[in-house]
Design a protein around this motif. Structure first.
Motif, PDB file in Angstrom:
ATOM      1  N   ASN A 174      -0.278  35.146  10.741  1.00  0.00           N
ATOM      2  CA  ASN A 174       0.215  35.139   9.361  1.00  0.00           C
ATOM      3  C   ASN A 174      -0.527  36.145   8.468  1.00  0.00           C
ATOM      4  O   ASN A 174      -0.488  36.046   7.246  1.00  0.00           O
ATOM      5  CB  ASN A 174       0.133  33.722   8.771  1.00  0.00           C
ATOM      6  CG  ASN A 174       1.138  33.472   7.682  1.00  0.00           C
ATOM      7  OD1 ASN A 174       2.150  34.154   7.567  1.00  0.00           O
ATOM      8  ND2 ASN A 174       0.870  32.465   6.862  1.00  0.00           N
ATOM      9  N   PHE A 175      -1.214  37.088   9.078  1.00  0.00           N
ATOM     10  CA  PHE A 175      -1.981  38.080   8.310  1.00  0.00           C
ATOM     11  C   PHE A 175      -1.123  38.835   7.289  1.00  0.00           C
ATOM     12  O   PHE A 175      -1.579  39.054   6.160  1.00  0.00           O
ATOM     13  CB  PHE A 175      -2.682  39.072   9.236  1.00  0.00           C
ATOM     14  CG  PHE A 175      -3.977  38.565   9.832  1.00  0.00           C
ATOM     15  CD1 PHE A 175      -4.313  37.222   9.853  1.00  0.00           C
ATOM     16  CD2 PHE A 175      -4.861  39.457  10.401  1.00  0.00           C
ATOM     17  CE1 PHE A 175      -5.506  36.771  10.407  1.00  0.00           C
ATOM     18  CE2 PHE A 175      -6.064  39.029  10.963  1.00  0.00           C
ATOM     19  CZ  PHE A 175      -6.383  37.687  10.962  1.00  0.00           C
ATOM     20  N   PRO A 176       0.111  39.261   7.609  1.00  0.00           N
ATOM     21  CA  PRO A 176       0.893  39.990   6.600  1.00  0.00           C
ATOM     22  C   PRO A 176       1.096  39.196   5.306  1.00  0.00           C
ATOM     23  O   PRO A 176       1.004  39.760   4.208  1.00  0.00           O
ATOM     24  CB  PRO A 176       2.228  40.261   7.301  1.00  0.00           C
ATOM     25  CG  PRO A 176       1.873  40.295   8.754  1.00  0.00           C
ATOM     26  CD  PRO A 176       0.806  39.221   8.908  1.00  0.00           C
ATOM     27  N   THR A 177       1.322  37.898   5.423  1.00  0.00           N
ATOM     28  CA  THR A 177       1.503  37.066   4.230  1.00  0.00           C
ATOM     29  C   THR A 177       0.198  36.965   3.452  1.00  0.00           C
ATOM     30  O   THR A 177       0.189  37.054   2.218  1.00  0.00           O
ATOM     31  CB  THR A 177       2.021  35.666   4.624  1.00  0.00           C
ATOM     32  OG1 THR A 177       3.213  35.820   5.394  1.00  0.00           O
ATOM     33  CG2 THR A 177       2.298  34.813   3.407  1.00  0.00           C
ATOM     34  N   PHE A 178      -0.906  36.788   4.159  1.00  0.00           N
ATOM     35  CA  PHE A 178      -2.211  36.738   3.495  1.00  0.00           C
ATOM     36  C   PHE A 178      -2.500  38.048   2.759  1.00  0.00           C
ATOM     37  O   PHE A 178      -2.946  38.040   1.618  1.00  0.00           O
ATOM     38  CB  PHE A 178      -3.326  36.461   4.514  1.00  0.00           C
ATOM     39  CG  PHE A 178      -3.542  35.008   4.800  1.00  0.00           C
ATOM     40  CD1 PHE A 178      -4.495  34.281   4.104  1.00  0.00           C
ATOM     41  CD2 PHE A 178      -2.792  34.355   5.760  1.00  0.00           C
ATOM     42  CE1 PHE A 178      -4.701  32.930   4.364  1.00  0.00           C
ATOM     43  CE2 PHE A 178      -2.983  33.012   6.033  1.00  0.00           C
ATOM     44  CZ  PHE A 178      -3.942  32.291   5.330  1.00  0.00           C
ATOM     45  N   HIS A 179      -2.229  39.170   3.409  1.00  0.00           N
ATOM     46  CA  HIS A 179      -2.512  40.466   2.789  1.00  0.00           C
ATOM     47  C   HIS A 179      -1.614  40.714   1.579  1.00  0.00           C
ATOM     48  O   HIS A 179      -2.073  41.243   0.555  1.00  0.00           O
ATOM     49  CB  HIS A 179      -2.376  41.592   3.811  1.00  0.00           C
ATOM     50  CG  HIS A 179      -3.426  41.539   4.889  1.00  0.00           C
ATOM     51  ND1 HIS A 179      -4.764  41.329   4.643  1.00  0.00           N
ATOM     52  CD2 HIS A 179      -3.320  41.670   6.231  1.00  0.00           C
ATOM     53  CE1 HIS A 179      -5.445  41.332   5.777  1.00  0.00           C
ATOM     54  NE2 HIS A 179      -4.584  41.528   6.761  1.00  0.00           N
ATOM     55  N   ASN A 232     -10.108  36.423   1.319  1.00  0.00           N
ATOM     56  CA  ASN A 232      -8.973  36.310   2.228  1.00  0.00           C
ATOM     57  C   ASN A 232      -9.495  36.074   3.643  1.00  0.00           C
ATOM     58  O   ASN A 232     -10.175  36.937   4.206  1.00  0.00           O
ATOM     59  CB  ASN A 232      -8.177  37.613   2.139  1.00  0.00           C
ATOM     60  CG  ASN A 232      -7.052  37.710   3.127  1.00  0.00           C
ATOM     61  OD1 ASN A 232      -6.891  36.905   4.019  1.00  0.00           O
ATOM     62  ND2 ASN A 232      -6.253  38.756   2.964  1.00  0.00           N
ATOM     63  N   PRO A 233      -9.182  34.940   4.267  1.00  0.00           N
ATOM     64  CA  PRO A 233      -9.675  34.676   5.615  1.00  0.00           C
ATOM     65  C   PRO A 233      -9.213  35.708   6.641  1.00  0.00           C
ATOM     66  O   PRO A 233      -9.878  35.930   7.645  1.00  0.00           O
ATOM     67  CB  PRO A 233      -9.159  33.284   5.954  1.00  0.00           C
ATOM     68  CG  PRO A 233      -8.183  32.929   4.912  1.00  0.00           C
ATOM     69  CD  PRO A 233      -8.404  33.827   3.743  1.00  0.00           C
ATOM     70  N   ALA A 234      -8.094  36.367   6.385  1.00  0.00           N
ATOM     71  CA  ALA A 234      -7.625  37.423   7.297  1.00  0.00           C
ATOM     72  C   ALA A 234      -8.556  38.634   7.232  1.00  0.00           C
ATOM     73  O   ALA A 234      -8.669  39.383   8.201  1.00  0.00           O
ATOM     74  CB  ALA A 234      -6.197  37.832   6.951  1.00  0.00           C
ATOM     75  N   GLU A 235      -9.230  38.818   6.113  1.00  0.00           N
ATOM     76  CA  GLU A 235     -10.207  39.899   5.994  1.00  0.00           C
ATOM     77  C   GLU A 235     -11.572  39.470   6.537  1.00  0.00           C
ATOM     78  O   GLU A 235     -12.316  40.298   7.054  1.00  0.00           O
ATOM     79  CB  GLU A 235     -10.347  40.331   4.532  1.00  0.00           C
ATOM     80  CG  GLU A 235      -9.095  40.979   3.986  1.00  0.00           C
ATOM     81  CD  GLU A 235      -9.145  41.259   2.499  1.00  0.00           C
ATOM     82  OE1 GLU A 235      -8.256  41.985   2.026  1.00  0.00           O
ATOM     83  OE2 GLU A 235     -10.052  40.748   1.789  1.00  0.00           O
TER      84      GLU A 235
END
Length: 71
Positions: A17-22, A37-40
């Motif tokens: 789900n990284f695109p949504t987080f970004h 951001n946990p994706a970062e």
């Protein structure tokens, strides 16, 4: 502005789900917020436990939590 921790589903989703987080991070930063951001924090992933340890530590430095739609 507030320091926001962004929370949302990752496990079992395409690309974690990284695109949504970004996308949401960019929107919040555009209006002046500082976003954690946990994706970062976990760009390479890792074990769930390792990621959660990093995420919870980062969450403790935030003022509030924002959640992705559906979370």
């Amino acid at each position: 502005m507030k320091r926001i921790y962004l929370s949302g589903p990752m496990s079992g989703l395409p690309g974690l789900n990284f695109p949504t987080f970004h996308s949401m991070t960019a929107s919040l930063r555009a209006v002046g917020h500082t976003v954690t951001n946990p994706a970062e924090i976990n760009p390479e992933g890792g074990t769930w436990t390792d990621c959660m340890r990093r995420d919870i530590a980062a969450l403790m430095d935030c003022d509030t939590v924002a959640t992705l739609p559906g979370w």
